[in-house]
Enzyme design. Structure first.
Site, PDB file in Angstrom:
ATOM      1  N   LYS A 207      50.171  37.461  37.709  1.00  0.00           N
ATOM      2  CA  LYS A 207      49.111  36.448  37.818  1.00  0.00           C
ATOM      3  C   LYS A 207      47.926  36.811  36.935  1.00  0.00           C
ATOM      4  CE  LYS A 207      45.919  36.542  41.300  1.00  0.00           C
ATOM      5  NZ  LYS A 207      44.519  36.378  40.904  1.00  0.00           N
TER       6      LYS A 207
ATOM      7  N   ARG B  90      38.792  32.033  39.600  1.00  0.00           N
ATOM      8  CA  ARG B  90      37.945  32.962  38.852  1.00  0.00           C
ATOM      9  C   ARG B  90      38.263  32.904  37.353  1.00  0.00           C
ATOM     10  NH1 ARG B  90      33.539  36.329  39.128  1.00  0.00           N
ATOM     11  NH2 ARG B  90      33.294  34.639  40.551  1.00  0.00           N
TER      12      ARG B  90
ATOM     13  N   CYS C 286      38.373  34.393  44.984  1.00  0.00           N
ATOM     14  CA  CYS C 286      38.240  34.926  46.344  1.00  0.00           C
ATOM     15  C   CYS C 286      36.825  35.439  46.602  1.00  0.00           C
ATOM     16  CB  CYS C 286      39.209  36.099  46.538  1.00  0.00           C
ATOM     17  SG  CYS C 286      40.929  35.615  46.555  1.00  0.00           S
TER      18      CYS C 286
ATOM     19  N   ARG D 237      30.505  39.256  42.718  1.00  0.00           N
ATOM     20  CA  ARG D 237      31.246  38.989  41.486  1.00  0.00           C
ATOM     21  C   ARG D 237      30.374  38.449  40.344  1.00  0.00           C
ATOM     22  NH1 ARG D 237      37.271  36.920  42.900  1.00  0.00           N
ATOM     23  NH2 ARG D 237      37.704  38.269  41.158  1.00  0.00           N
TER      24      ARG D 237
ATOM     25  N   ASP E  10      27.520  39.334  34.520  1.00  0.00           N
ATOM     26  CA  ASP E  10      26.535  39.832  33.542  1.00  0.00           C
ATOM     27  C   ASP E  10      27.165  40.595  32.384  1.00  0.00           C
ATOM     28  OD1 ASP E  10      27.007  41.600  35.878  1.00  0.00           O
ATOM     29  OD2 ASP E  10      25.845  43.031  34.718  1.00  0.00           O
ATOM     30  N   GLN E  11      28.240  41.331  32.635  1.00  0.00           N
ATOM     31  CA  GLN E  11      28.856  42.119  31.550  1.00  0.00           C
ATOM     32  C   GLN E  11      29.555  41.221  30.532  1.00  0.00           C
ATOM     33  OE1 GLN E  11      28.355  45.618  31.347  1.00  0.00           O
ATOM     34  NE2 GLN E  11      26.936  44.915  32.919  1.00  0.00           N
TER      35      GLN E  11
ATOM     36  N   ASP F  64      43.588  45.625  44.745  1.00  0.00           N
ATOM     37  CA  ASP F  64      44.398  44.471  45.163  1.00  0.00           C
ATOM     38  C   ASP F  64      45.551  44.856  46.094  1.00  0.00           C
ATOM     39  OD1 ASP F  64      42.708  43.074  43.530  1.00  0.00           O
ATOM     40  OD2 ASP F  64      44.141  42.779  41.921  1.00  0.00           O
TER      41      ASP F  64
ATOM     42  N   ARG G  49      47.986  30.981  45.784  1.00  0.00           N
ATOM     43  CA  ARG G  49      47.328  31.153  44.489  1.00  0.00           C
ATOM     44  C   ARG G  49      47.951  32.296  43.710  1.00  0.00           C
ATOM     45  NH1 ARG G  49      42.058  32.841  45.482  1.00  0.00           N
ATOM     46  NH2 ARG G  49      42.440  33.638  43.426  1.00  0.00           N
TER      47      ARG G  49
HETATM   48  C1  EPZ Z   1      40.138  41.274  38.238  1.00  0.00           C
HETATM   49  O1  EPZ Z   1      38.933  40.674  38.697  1.00  0.00           O
HETATM   50  C2  EPZ Z   1      41.234  40.663  39.057  1.00  0.00           C
HETATM   51  N1  EPZ Z   1      41.211  39.216  38.873  1.00  0.00           N
HETATM   52  C3  EPZ Z   1      41.041  41.013  40.540  1.00  0.00           C
HETATM   53  O2  EPZ Z   1      42.167  40.547  41.242  1.00  0.00           O
HETATM   54  C4  EPZ Z   1      40.961  42.538  40.702  1.00  0.00           C
HETATM   55  O3  EPZ Z   1      40.637  42.840  42.028  1.00  0.00           O
HETATM   56  C5  EPZ Z   1      39.897  43.122  39.778  1.00  0.00           C
HETATM   57  O4  EPZ Z   1      40.125  42.684  38.398  1.00  0.00           O
HETATM   58  C6  EPZ Z   1      39.844  44.637  39.793  1.00  0.00           C
HETATM   59  O5  EPZ Z   1      41.095  45.144  39.436  1.00  0.00           O
HETATM   60  C7  EPZ Z   1      41.713  38.668  37.782  1.00  0.00           C
HETATM   61  O6  EPZ Z   1      42.223  39.335  36.891  1.00  0.00           O
HETATM   62  C8  EPZ Z   1      41.668  37.191  37.679  1.00  0.00           C
HETATM   63  P1  EPZ Z   1      36.216  43.184  37.435  1.00  0.00           P
HETATM   64  P2  EPZ Z   1      37.608  40.750  37.850  1.00  0.00           P
HETATM   65  O7  EPZ Z   1      35.411  42.411  36.469  1.00  0.00           O
HETATM   66  O8  EPZ Z   1      37.947  40.746  36.408  1.00  0.00           O
HETATM   67  C9  EPZ Z   1      31.765  44.215  38.907  1.00  0.00           C
HETATM   68  C10 EPZ Z   1      43.315  39.480  42.974  1.00  0.00           C
HETATM   69  O9  EPZ Z   1      43.382  39.637  44.215  1.00  0.00           O
HETATM   70  N2  EPZ Z   1      31.320  43.384  37.766  1.00  0.00           N
HETATM   71  O10 EPZ Z   1      37.056  44.315  36.948  1.00  0.00           O
HETATM   72  O11 EPZ Z   1      36.692  39.719  38.375  1.00  0.00           O
HETATM   73  C11 EPZ Z   1      32.429  43.373  39.993  1.00  0.00           C
HETATM   74  O12 EPZ Z   1      31.476  42.799  40.860  1.00  0.00           O
HETATM   75  C12 EPZ Z   1      41.996  39.550  42.259  1.00  0.00           C
HETATM   76  O13 EPZ Z   1      44.296  39.227  42.264  1.00  0.00           O
HETATM   77  C13 EPZ Z   1      29.975  43.301  37.477  1.00  0.00           C
HETATM   78  O14 EPZ Z   1      29.114  43.891  38.154  1.00  0.00           O
HETATM   79  O15 EPZ Z   1      37.112  42.204  38.272  1.00  0.00           O
HETATM   80  C14 EPZ Z   1      33.311  44.416  40.645  1.00  0.00           C
HETATM   81  O16 EPZ Z   1      32.557  45.155  41.569  1.00  0.00           O
HETATM   82  C15 EPZ Z   1      40.823  39.642  43.128  1.00  0.00           C
HETATM   83  N3  EPZ Z   1      29.586  42.535  36.417  1.00  0.00           N
HETATM   84  C16 EPZ Z   1      33.731  45.335  39.483  1.00  0.00           C
HETATM   85  O17 EPZ Z   1      32.764  45.099  38.461  1.00  0.00           O
HETATM   86  C17 EPZ Z   1      30.479  41.876  35.636  1.00  0.00           C
HETATM   87  O18 EPZ Z   1      30.063  41.197  34.686  1.00  0.00           O
HETATM   88  C18 EPZ Z   1      35.104  45.093  38.906  1.00  0.00           C
HETATM   89  O19 EPZ Z   1      35.232  43.707  38.563  1.00  0.00           O
HETATM   90  C19 EPZ Z   1      31.837  41.968  35.939  1.00  0.00           C
HETATM   91  C20 EPZ Z   1      32.242  42.736  37.016  1.00  0.00           C
END
Ligand code: EPZ
Length: 417
Positions: free
Chosen positions: A22, A92, A116, A121, A124-125, A304, A396
């Site tokens: 996914k 997302r 979710c 979430r 900013d990055q 996850d 989903r």
């Molecule tokens: C991806 O989410 C996955 N979703 C998530 O899977 C997964 O849990 C996550 O990566 C971590 O492995 C998709 O790929 C669609 P991150 P993502 O940006 O990209 C913080 C599932 O169940 N952060 O790596 O949104 C954020 O808040 C889903 O399949 C910032 O602060 O995750 C989090 O604490 C849920 N600022 C951490 O970084 C930003 O700009 C990691 O988030 C971006 C992220």
């Protein structure tokens, strides 16, 4: 409303074939619009997140045809329009259209994405990366207007190794002038899969899978044929289910290295696993050793899988701990497991599980995708009937879950109420 009804206690045996990932596929579909020609993506999972992205493609006038397990996307007539809040909020991964549209047309207008509710979430990055490439970002309420006169390669250091930001910056940078370097990039297998796809289209990306990704901009991207990697989280979920109620249950079409953090933990606990080149066979054990996990970015223990793994910990004698370090709000499944008979307490970001406890079927809620997977795992191993509501979350991310589990002997039904 759709519900799942599961009668626990069956022994599961046979083969479960794992579909495409996914979290890879949901980035590959938006990435495809960067091409000037038709692209084919195969091993596409049948999940509602994919359907929602295809709706956005239709809205942007991008031809897309689904055949069994593949999708052909031709962006030659794409109209770069504002993506509505309704579309943006459906998932997302809609935010990958930010990077892809910015990369191709130097402009993207859309709203804060959905997904979710497992934390705040922020994005900013992602925005910091777009700005470093020369874009300006204006925010009007939930609406983001991101545009650039020209995109220029840049050196970007991510404060957090974010999966989404790493992918979105790659999408925006593949056609930027000159060289972009992303430091502290996320290393998940899905990122390698997206970079390979972009390279197949003619991009010049090196280092994906390490914490430094280098991108040299190109002017044009062409058509290609690409395969989605197997879903490591779907594989891990069924492996956990197998350890709860399997008898020679084969989890097939997987890359076992992608879930080594899970399998090594399971082996530590005494699980019965036969690990092959592209499959794992799992059988339930009567007794497991207790253990502790702490979620981390890849190759650490995936957040996850934390929720379904907690169900297995209820079977271990003594105290086990789960520490969640990625999301602030990923323990919403715990009250439901407690309702089913588990002994779990939460303090700060750690859940302490005392076991072994017997689980009994009752009415529970899939509060998010992986919490839903945890409910399915718990229900299959519980005594009696469990009714799970909010099943839309599960659909989903888990393709044909009812069929896949029925085929190996589970008593599971999906109903509308
Ligand atoms: C991806 O989410 C996955 N979703 C998530 O899977 C997964 O849990 C996550 O990566 C971590 O492995 C998709 O790929 C669609 P991150 P993502 O940006 O990209 C913080 C599932 O169940 N952060 O790596 O949104 C954020 O808040 C889903 O399949 C910032 O602060 O995750 C989090 O604490 C849920 N600022 C951490 O970084 C930003 O700009 C990691 O988030 C971006 C992220």
């Amino acid at each position: 409303m759709k519900i799942l009804e599961i009668v626990g206690g069956s022994t599961l045996s046979g083969t479960i074939r794992i579909g495409g990932a996914k979290n890879s596929c949901v980035a590959l579909i938006p990435a495809a619009i960067l091409s000037d020609e038709e692209v084919t993506i195969c091993n596409v999972p049948e999940i509602s997140d994919t359907d929602n992205l295809c709706e956005i493609l239709n809205y942007l006038n991008v031809e897309n045809k689904r055949a069994s397990e593949s999708i052909v996307i031709n962006p030659k007539n794409l109209e770069n329009k504002e993506i509505s809040e309704e579309f943006s909020k459906k998932l997302r991964a809609s935010y990958y259209f930010m990077g892809a549209l910015l990369g191709k047309y130097k402009k993207a207008v859309m709203y804060f994405p959905g997904g979710c509710s497992i934390g705040t979430r922020p994005i900013d990055q992602h925005l910091k990366g777009f700005e470093a490439l020369g874009a300006t970002v204006s925010v009007e309420g939930n609406k983001y207007i991101i545009e650039a006169e020209r995109l220029k390669g840049s050196h970007i250091y991510l404060d957090i190794a974010s999966v989404g930001a790493t992918i979105n910056i790659m999408l925006a940078a593949v056609k930027a002038e000159g060289k972009t370097v992303i430091e502290n990039a996320a290393k998940e297998p899905e990122i390698v899969n997206i970079a390979t796809f972009l390279n197949n289209m003619g991009a010049r990306i090196t280092g994906a899978g390490t914490s430094t990704i280098k991108i040299t901009g190109v002017q044009r991207l062409k058509g290609c044929f690409h395969e989605v990697i197997p879903d490591r989280i779907e594989a891990g979920t069924y492996l956990i289910i197998g350890a709860l109620c399997g008898e020679n249950l084969k989890i097939d079409n997987i890359i076992p290295e992608h879930i080594e953090s899970l399998t090594s933990k399971m082996l530590e606990m005494g699980a019965n696993l036969e690990i092959g080149t592209d499959y794992i066979i799992v059988s339930k054990k009567d007794k497991y050793r207790n253990t502790s996990i702490k979620t981390a970015v890849y190759p650490g223990f995936p957040t996850d899988l934390q929720q379904p793994f907690t169900v297995l910990l209820t079977k271990c004698p003594g105290k086990s701990k789960v520490t969640e370090t990625i999301w602030e709000n990923r323990f919403m499944h715990i009250p439901y497991l407690v309702q089913m008979g588990a002994d779990i307490t939460i303090k700060n970001q750690t859940a302490t599980v005392l076991g072994p406890t017997k689980l009994t079927g009752t009415e529970v809620v899939a509060t998010d995708l992986r919490a839903g997977a945890a409910m399915v795992a718990a229900a299959l191993s519980a005594e009696g009937k469990t009714m799970i509501t909010n099943v839309e979350h599960i659909l989903r991310g888990y393709e044909n879950i009812v069929q896949k589990l029925t085929d190996v002997g589970a008593k599971i039904e999906s109903r509308e109420i």
